[in-house]
Design an enzyme around this catalytic site. Structure first.
Site, PDB file in Angstrom:
ATOM      1  N   CYS A   1      14.009  11.072   7.734  1.00 26.40           N
ATOM      2  CA  CYS A   1      13.532  10.379   8.729  1.00 26.40           C
ATOM      3  C   CYS A   1      15.105  10.456   9.755  1.00 26.40           C
ATOM      4  O   CYS A   1      15.096  10.353  10.978  1.00 26.40           O
ATOM      5  CB  CYS A   1      13.529   8.663   8.812  1.00 26.40           C
ATOM      6  SG  CYS A   1      14.201   7.415   7.927  1.00 26.40           S
TER       7      CYS A   1
ATOM      8  N   GLU B   1       9.767   0.719  11.134  1.00 25.62           N
ATOM      9  CA  GLU B   1      10.497   2.488  10.921  1.00 25.62           C
ATOM     10  C   GLU B   1       9.877   3.387  11.003  1.00 25.62           C
ATOM     11  O   GLU B   1       9.389   3.381   9.686  1.00 25.62           O
ATOM     12  CB  GLU B   1      11.386   1.813   9.692  1.00 25.62           C
ATOM     13  CG  GLU B   1      12.040   0.600   9.798  1.00 25.62           C
ATOM     14  CD  GLU B   1      12.997   0.409   8.090  1.00 25.62           C
ATOM     15  OE1 GLU B   1      12.852   1.240   7.281  1.00 25.62           O
ATOM     16  OE2 GLU B   1      13.862  -1.023   8.340  1.00 25.62           O
TER      17      GLU B   1
ATOM     18  N   GLU C   1       9.668  15.191  16.175  1.00 22.43           N
ATOM     19  CA  GLU C   1       9.721  15.117  14.563  1.00 22.43           C
ATOM     20  C   GLU C   1       9.824  16.844  14.247  1.00 22.43           C
ATOM     21  O   GLU C   1       7.757  16.574  13.736  1.00 22.43           O
ATOM     22  CB  GLU C   1       9.371  14.490  13.974  1.00 22.43           C
ATOM     23  CG  GLU C   1      10.397  13.895  12.567  1.00 22.43           C
ATOM     24  CD  GLU C   1       9.866  12.353  12.361  1.00 22.43           C
ATOM     25  OE1 GLU C   1       8.810  12.111  11.926  1.00 22.43           O
ATOM     26  OE2 GLU C   1      10.969  11.731  11.601  1.00 22.43           O
TER      27      GLU C   1
ATOM     28  N   LYS D   1       1.042  -1.308  -0.319  1.00 21.83           N
ATOM     29  CA  LYS D   1       0.037   0.175   0.270  1.00 21.83           C
ATOM     30  C   LYS D   1       0.977   1.317  -0.056  1.00 21.83           C
ATOM     31  O   LYS D   1       1.548   1.487   1.159  1.00 21.83           O
ATOM     32  CB  LYS D   1      -0.322   0.282   1.001  1.00 21.83           C
ATOM     33  CG  LYS D   1      -2.272   0.819   1.206  1.00 21.83           C
ATOM     34  CD  LYS D   1      -1.556   2.772   0.924  1.00 21.83           C
ATOM     35  CE  LYS D   1      -2.135   2.944   1.885  1.00 21.83           C
ATOM     36  NZ  LYS D   1      -1.361   4.652   1.710  1.00 21.83           N
TER      37      LYS D   1
HETATM   38  P1  NAD Z   1       1.972   8.503   8.001  1.00 27.95           P
HETATM   39  O1  NAD Z   1       2.216   7.597   9.361  1.00 27.95           O
HETATM   40  O2  NAD Z   1       1.368   9.388   7.296  1.00 27.95           O
HETATM   41  O3  NAD Z   1       2.238   7.438   6.297  1.00 27.95           O
HETATM   42  C1  NAD Z   1       2.482   6.129   6.115  1.00 27.95           C
HETATM   43  C2  NAD Z   1       1.792   5.582   5.379  1.00 27.95           C
HETATM   44  O4  NAD Z   1       0.572   4.595   5.915  1.00 27.95           O
HETATM   45  C3  NAD Z   1       1.079   6.038   4.522  1.00 27.95           C
HETATM   46  O5  NAD Z   1       1.429   5.264   3.340  1.00 27.95           O
HETATM   47  C4  NAD Z   1      -0.325   6.106   4.802  1.00 27.95           C
HETATM   48  O6  NAD Z   1      -1.572   6.019   4.169  1.00 27.95           O
HETATM   49  C5  NAD Z   1      -0.415   4.658   5.534  1.00 27.95           C
HETATM   50  N1  NAD Z   1      -1.637   5.076   7.295  1.00 27.95           N
HETATM   51  C6  NAD Z   1      -2.115   6.163   7.452  1.00 27.95           C
HETATM   52  N2  NAD Z   1      -2.826   6.100   8.128  1.00 27.95           N
HETATM   53  C7  NAD Z   1      -2.758   4.853   8.653  1.00 27.95           C
HETATM   54  C8  NAD Z   1      -3.772   3.288   8.793  1.00 27.95           C
HETATM   55  N3  NAD Z   1      -4.741   4.570   9.893  1.00 27.95           N
HETATM   56  N4  NAD Z   1      -3.746   2.462   8.965  1.00 27.95           N
HETATM   57  C9  NAD Z   1      -2.659   2.280   7.980  1.00 27.95           C
HETATM   58  N5  NAD Z   1      -1.866   3.014   6.949  1.00 27.95           N
HETATM   59  C10 NAD Z   1      -1.812   3.873   7.475  1.00 27.95           C
HETATM   60  O7  NAD Z   1       3.937   9.216   7.504  1.00 27.95           O
HETATM   61  P2  NAD Z   1       3.996   9.793   6.269  1.00 27.95           P
HETATM   62  O8  NAD Z   1       3.641  11.578   7.021  1.00 27.95           O
HETATM   63  O9  NAD Z   1       3.589   9.627   4.754  1.00 27.95           O
HETATM   64  O10 NAD Z   1       5.935   9.629   6.019  1.00 27.95           O
HETATM   65  C11 NAD Z   1       6.781  10.853   7.287  1.00 27.95           C
HETATM   66  C12 NAD Z   1       7.352   9.714   8.152  1.00 27.95           C
HETATM   67  O11 NAD Z   1       8.033   8.538   8.101  1.00 27.95           O
HETATM   68  C13 NAD Z   1       7.727  10.250   9.355  1.00 27.95           C
HETATM   69  O12 NAD Z   1       7.739  10.518  10.650  1.00 27.95           O
HETATM   70  C14 NAD Z   1       9.112  10.229   8.992  1.00 27.95           C
HETATM   71  O13 NAD Z   1       9.977   9.382  10.151  1.00 27.95           O
HETATM   72  C15 NAD Z   1       8.990   8.599   8.571  1.00 27.95           C
HETATM   73  N6  NAD Z   1      10.180   7.763   8.123  1.00 27.95           N
HETATM   74  C16 NAD Z   1      10.846   6.190   8.629  1.00 27.95           C
HETATM   75  C17 NAD Z   1      11.965   5.726   7.933  1.00 27.95           C
HETATM   76  C18 NAD Z   1      12.767   5.047   8.641  1.00 27.95           C
HETATM   77  O14 NAD Z   1      13.313   3.773   7.719  1.00 27.95           O
HETATM   78  N7  NAD Z   1      13.036   4.601  10.094  1.00 27.95           N
HETATM   79  C19 NAD Z   1      11.493   6.611   6.868  1.00 27.95           C
HETATM   80  C20 NAD Z   1      10.593   7.247   5.772  1.00 27.95           C
HETATM   81  C21 NAD Z   1      10.580   7.832   6.697  1.00 27.95           C
END
Ligand code: NAD
Length: 499
Positions: free
Chosen positions: A292, A259, A390, A184
């Site tokens: 991240c 992650e 963050e 997804k």
């Molecule tokens: P997010 O948590 O808003 O979304 C991530 C994914 O989760 C998206 O595909 C979203 O559609 C999905 N999602 C949202 N609500 C959901 C639910 N209720 N159930 C299942 N899936 C759901 O994150 P974002 O804003 O897209 O990305 C930024 C975040 O990702 C930051 O916190 C960043 O640090 C983190 N990140 C971490 C890493 C790592 O390797 N540690 C890498 C990249 C980004």
């Protein structure tokens, strides 16, 4: 004609906007609008999946699992290497689409991100074929054989800041281990996942082994995380979403790999190579701070703080902000209007709390739109939100310390523990400090270098588990110990005769 409705031309590259389920394109009745951060214009109307599409995708993945898992590892790996070749052949298309979709720099996509996405398949294909396994163990004359059985169907959920690279980082080892996958992608940047499905198909990946369900987190992500038909859940995203995802997966007792976010420090000692320290500080503006691992909390030893800060400022002022499709651009836009407002909120509250913006602090006045100016804040209150939470934008804070003890205490003063970077000319100090930092990765006098065989993940609220090399296979397989006694062999025929 029928198909053309579902094809978006994105900076010259045709992209199918439908799901990819069981080896064919599937449409949903409703769509969502995918916009570009570059100018906030619509890029595509993308199929908006929900529980029904997730059901279909999980069923397709489950149906494809036995044959894929039974394929000799050499054959699976050969297909994954062809998939890597396919990504390499389409680096330019993937770069253009990703840049338009998520606003990251095209030069990073061309030179780093897309080649790394290919490497994610090639590396794990090679590992599965050549390195996975242990020598048999012996206990009281018995032989113990350790096997890595594929777990089943892996659900992969990814964020928008590096969608293809982060998806392949999970899908590569999951498929190499013999699992099937339902991906997804993020609704803010969903398009390269569709190109990945095409490339996988052309590489000969059997139908149903990789499925892509497009849609929002709530509509498509939530039913996937709660689905009883998944065996592993690999989630990359924010801490608040991770809490919801963990709760959804709990009732099915599905193993998770998380992650998540970070608030990593860049700790600069007075004995550091200052040019290097300045370079590393300015590098944090990469991807407009939507990284991240970014070390956005600069902690600098008091005695050099003024000199260091002036030099960082001078360099940061020279960054060229603008269209990420231009090779000369250093910093681009934030992903979306809500995210822009969120970043602005952090900065406004920090300033209200006593911080001083010595650079930026809001939108770039020449560009408007989603272009948040590179921002440097001094005098942030210790323990305040801006130095503990963050932001995920181009916002650095600079704080000072006067002893090693204080540096370690400040570096560890968040709930996150994804990474930390140290800059020092003293080898022993580097060893002393790195041993005391709470972080999944510590970089000493460098940043962002990592072999795919090394463990990656976060401590604290930055994640659960580690991936990379053998650690990926620990997660994507059921590890089995078969203990074989030295005696008791009667021979198959004799045994059959005994009835
Ligand atoms: P997010 O948590 O808003 O979304 C991530 C994914 O989760 C998206 O595909 C979203 O559609 C999905 N999602 C949202 N609500 C959901 C639910 N209720 N159930 C299942 N899936 C759901 O994150 P974002 O804003 O897209 O990305 C930024 C975040 O990702 C930051 O916190 C960043 O640090 C983190 N990140 C971490 C890493 C790592 O390797 N540690 C890498 C990249 C980004």
């Amino acid at each position: 004609m029928e198909q053309a409705q579902h094809i978006a031309i994105v900076d010259g590259v045709p992209v199918d906007t439908r799901h990819w389920i069981g080896g064919r394109r599937v449409t949903s009745r409703s769509t969502f609008t995918d916009r570009s951060p570059i100018d906030e214009t619509p890029v595509a109307e993308v199929s908006a999946g929900g529980a029904a599409e997730v059901d279909k995708a999980v069923a397709a993945a489950r149906a494809a699992f036995p044959a894929w898992a039974a394929l000799p590892v050499s054959e699976r790996s050969a297909i994954l290497r062809r998939l890597a070749d396919g990504i390499e052949a389409r680096v330019e298309d993937l770069s253009r689409v990703e840049t338009r979709d998520n606003g990251s720099l095209i030069r990073s996509h061309r030179r780093g991100v897309m080649p790394r996405s290919a490497a994610n398949f090639r590396y794990f294909a090679d590992f599965a074929e050549k390195e996975l396994g242990h020598p048999d163990m012996e206990v009281r004359g018995h032989r113990e054989r350790i096997g890595y059985d594929p777990a089943g169907v892996v659900a992969v959920i990814t964020p928008w800041n590096a969608p293809l690279m982060l998806a392949t980082w999970r899908i590569g080892p999951a498929l190499a281990a013999g699992n099937t996958v339902v991906l997804k992608p993020p609704e803010w940047a969903p398009l390269t996942a569709s190109l990945l499905a095409d490339i996988a198909h052309e590489a000969g990946l059997p139908a149903g082994v990789l499925n892509v369900v497009q849609g929002t987190g709530r509509q498509a992500g939530a039913p996937l995380t709660a689905h009883p038909g998944i065996d592993r859940l690999a989630f990359t995203g924010s801490v608040p979403t991770a809490g919801v995802v963990a709760a959804a997966a709990a009732s099915n007792i599905v193993p998770l790999s998380f992650e998540l976010g970070g608030k990593s420090p860049l700790v600069v000692f007075a004995d550091a190579d200052l040019d290097l320290a300045v370079d590393l500080a300015v590098e944090q503006f990469d991807n407009a701070g939507q990284v991240c691992l970014g070390a956005f909390r600069i902690l600098v030893e008091e005695t050099i703080a003024q000199d260091f800060t002036e030099r960082v400022l001078e360099r940061a002022r020279q960054l060229r902000q603008g269209d990420p499709r231009d090779e000369d651009t250093d910093i681009s836009a934030l992903i979306s209007r809500p995210h822009f407002e969120r970043v602005q909120g952090f900065v406004d509250r920090a300033i209200a709390d006593g911080a001083r913006a010595v650079l930026g602090g809001g939108p770039n006045p020449d560009l408007g739109g989603l272009y948040f100016a590179p921002t440097i804040l001094l005098d942030a209150a210790p323990g305040s939100e801006i130095v503990t939470e963050e932001v995920f934008g181009p916002v650095l804070t600079v704080q000072t310390f006067s002893s090693e003890e204080q540096a370690v205490a400040m570096a560890n003063a968040t709930r996150f523990g994804l990474a930390a970077t140290l800059v020092t000319g003293d080898r022993e100090r580097a060893d002393r400090i790195s041993a005391r930092l709470r972080a999944g990765t510590v970089w000493v006098n460098c940043f962002f270098v990592r072999d795919l065989g090394a463990p990656f993940g976060g401590s604290g609220k930055s994640g659960i588990g580690r991936e990379g090399g053998i650690w990926s296979f620990d997660f994507y397989t059921d590890i089995k110990n078969t203990v074989i006694a030295p005696s008791g062999w009667t021979g198959g025929q004799e045994r059959a005769n005994h009835g």
